[in-house]
Scaffold this active site. Structure first.
Site, PDB file in Angstrom:
ATOM      1  N   GLU A   1       0.871  -1.344   0.001  1.00 27.90           N
ATOM      2  CA  GLU A   1      -0.094   0.033  -0.247  1.00 27.90           C
ATOM      3  C   GLU A   1       0.858   1.292   0.100  1.00 27.90           C
ATOM      4  O   GLU A   1       0.680   2.182  -0.557  1.00 27.90           O
ATOM      5  CB  GLU A   1      -0.942   0.007   1.188  1.00 27.90           C
ATOM      6  CG  GLU A   1      -2.142  -0.968   1.234  1.00 27.90           C
ATOM      7  CD  GLU A   1      -2.979  -0.761   0.022  1.00 27.90           C
ATOM      8  OE1 GLU A   1      -2.913   0.166  -0.751  1.00 27.90           O
ATOM      9  OE2 GLU A   1      -3.715  -1.767  -0.478  1.00 27.90           O
TER      10      GLU A   1
ATOM     11  N   GLY B   1      10.811   7.163  -6.117  1.00 33.19           N
ATOM     12  CA  GLY B   1      10.377   8.454  -5.815  1.00 33.19           C
ATOM     13  C   GLY B   1       9.346   8.598  -4.359  1.00 33.19           C
ATOM     14  O   GLY B   1       9.392   7.633  -3.870  1.00 33.19           O
TER      15      GLY B   1
ATOM     16  N   TYR C   1      -6.263   5.970   4.668  1.00 27.58           N
ATOM     17  CA  TYR C   1      -6.503   5.019   3.497  1.00 27.58           C
ATOM     18  C   TYR C   1      -5.498   3.664   3.888  1.00 27.58           C
ATOM     19  O   TYR C   1      -6.119   2.693   3.709  1.00 27.58           O
ATOM     20  CB  TYR C   1      -5.926   5.608   2.222  1.00 27.58           C
ATOM     21  CG  TYR C   1      -5.897   4.756   1.212  1.00 27.58           C
ATOM     22  CD1 TYR C   1      -7.164   4.273   0.632  1.00 27.58           C
ATOM     23  CD2 TYR C   1      -4.512   3.967   0.508  1.00 27.58           C
ATOM     24  CE1 TYR C   1      -7.039   3.481  -0.610  1.00 27.58           C
ATOM     25  CE2 TYR C   1      -4.670   2.978  -0.079  1.00 27.58           C
ATOM     26  CZ  TYR C   1      -5.821   2.449  -1.052  1.00 27.58           C
ATOM     27  OH  TYR C   1      -5.876   1.834  -1.924  1.00 27.58           O
TER      28      TYR C   1
ATOM     29  N   ASP D   1      -9.259   6.556  -1.349  1.00 22.26           N
ATOM     30  CA  ASP D   1      -8.407   7.309  -2.186  1.00 22.26           C
ATOM     31  C   ASP D   1      -8.880   7.963  -3.361  1.00 22.26           C
ATOM     32  O   ASP D   1     -10.025   7.863  -3.597  1.00 22.26           O
ATOM     33  CB  ASP D   1      -7.092   6.233  -2.591  1.00 22.26           C
ATOM     34  CG  ASP D   1      -7.562   5.246  -3.704  1.00 22.26           C
ATOM     35  OD1 ASP D   1      -8.789   5.132  -3.977  1.00 22.26           O
ATOM     36  OD2 ASP D   1      -6.604   4.561  -3.909  1.00 22.26           O
TER      37      ASP D   1
ATOM     38  N   CYS E   1     -19.090  -2.090 -17.223  1.00 17.67           N
ATOM     39  CA  CYS E   1     -19.087  -2.179 -15.672  1.00 17.67           C
ATOM     40  C   CYS E   1     -20.250  -2.895 -14.906  1.00 17.67           C
ATOM     41  O   CYS E   1     -21.166  -2.960 -15.238  1.00 17.67           O
ATOM     42  CB  CYS E   1     -19.362  -0.474 -15.168  1.00 17.67           C
ATOM     43  SG  CYS E   1     -19.418  -0.289 -13.502  1.00 17.67           S
TER      44      CYS E   1
END
Length: 353
Positions: A39, A83, A122, A140, A204
């Site tokens: 995560e 990063g 989160y 998120d 969907c």
């Protein structure tokens, strides 16, 4: 919040997830430590970039203890190229707290897990629902996008207070029996189907229960106000080497952007500076420039979330004229490969190689 399709939405989403879910390495475990690592890596970074890092990282640090006491320079080297390096430092600090305060067991409740360094709402919800099967929200940008469309929420998602609205929405919808599948289903739906532009509504699984689809305005949601302008800073980067072929490098401060990473000296170009950057470089680093070998080694931009660095890089031959300041030294190319460097410095290194 009124929503008449709660049961259908939940059931269709979880069934779809179990049929279509992406096979990802962190989905083959219920170890809270491993899920926590995934995560943290997935914040700000795409799934396909994360996979090799995740596998390498857990090979090196298979347990909480092995990460808690790893040397920071080694940890940053393992993170190199991902990063947002404060994520790695915070993860290590949080893991150390678990080892020392919680007897190496990741807390299984929001109150305690949220106190750990680097664990926001989160990450807490993701670990609790996926590893511990607790019906906890994990909201998120992906989730806000999906639910702003499904529930027709028109609050501005750029405002911090809006998160509360979506956390309540997840609390209302979440499958109490399969909360981990539900939260991951929302994430996958946002990544694969309910994408930011041109959502694939016809594929969907919850289309029939999506109010934006019924209203025909799915592509106008979520509402997001514009962020303030990204600040630009210009730098001259001096890639300096001595007659032994060693390069001058410095270690960044232990706080702030790219903390503790190594870099070639960077001189900010200030509008009304009296001295040229090359003069300033020689003064600050106690070196003389003997020759501008290549005054067009590389020019590029690097965009952070809040600012952009514009870099002009020069290859120069230098000699030391006094003791080097602290955190600055000459390194061979082999030694440079051992120290952690940011993506932008690796770009320069690649050109050198």
């Amino acid at each position: 919040m009124e929503y008449q399709y709660k049961e259908q939405f939940r059931q269709n989403l979880v069934e779809w997830f179990n049929k279509e879910k992406r096979d990802l390495p962190w989905r083959r475990t219920s170890d809270p430590y491993k899920i926590w690592v995934s995560e943290v890596m997935l914040q700000q970074t795409r799934v396909d970039t994360v996979i090799p890092y995740y596998n390498r990282f857990l090979k090196k640090y298979p347990t909480l203890q092995s990460l808690a006491y790893a040397p920071q320079e080694e940890l940053l080297k393992m993170w190199e190229g991902l990063g947002y390096y404060s994520r790695a430092r915070n993860l290590q600090a949080g893991v150390k707290e678990v080892v020392e305060k919680y007897d190496s067991k990741v807390p299984d409740n929001r109150h305690d897990i949220s106190k750990l360094k680097g664990v926001g709402p989160y990450t807490a919800g993701a670990v609790l629902s996926i590893a511990y099967n607790k019906p906890e929200h994990a909201v998120d940008g992906n989730v806000m996008r999906v639910l702003s469309r499904a529930l027709h929420i028109k609050e501005d998602i750029a405002l911090p207070k809006t998160r509360k609205v979506f956390e309540q929405a997840v609390d209302m919808l979440i499958d109490p029996q399969r909360p981990g599948d539900f939260n991951q289903g929302l994430m996958d739906l946002g990544a694969m189907i309910c994408t930011p532009t041109s959502p694939k509504c016809l594929l969907c699984p919850v289309r029939d229960y999506c109010i934006a689809f019924q209203e025909g305005d799915a592509d106008q949601l979520p509402i997001k106000s514009k962020k303030t302008k990204n600040k630009k800073v210009k730098y001259d980067v001096f890639v300096g080497y001595d007659r032994n072929g060693r390069y001058l490098l410095e270690k960044r401060p232990s706080e702030g952007l790219l903390a503790n990473m190594w870099q070639f000296p960077m001189m900010e170009i200030e509008k009304d500076a009296i001295l040229k950057t090359s003069k300033q470089f020689q003064l600050n680093y106690n070196v003389n420039i003997l020759d501008f070998v290549n005054d067009n080694l590389l020019t590029f931009k690097h965009v952070f979330s809040h600012l952009t660095w514009e870099m002009d890089c020069y290859l120069v031959e230098i000699e030391k004229v006094a003791d080097l300041p602290e955190n600055i030294c000459f390194l061979t190319k082999e030694q440079i490969n051992e120290v952690p460097m940011s993506v932008l410095m690796l770009k320069i290194l690649n050109v050198l190689n």
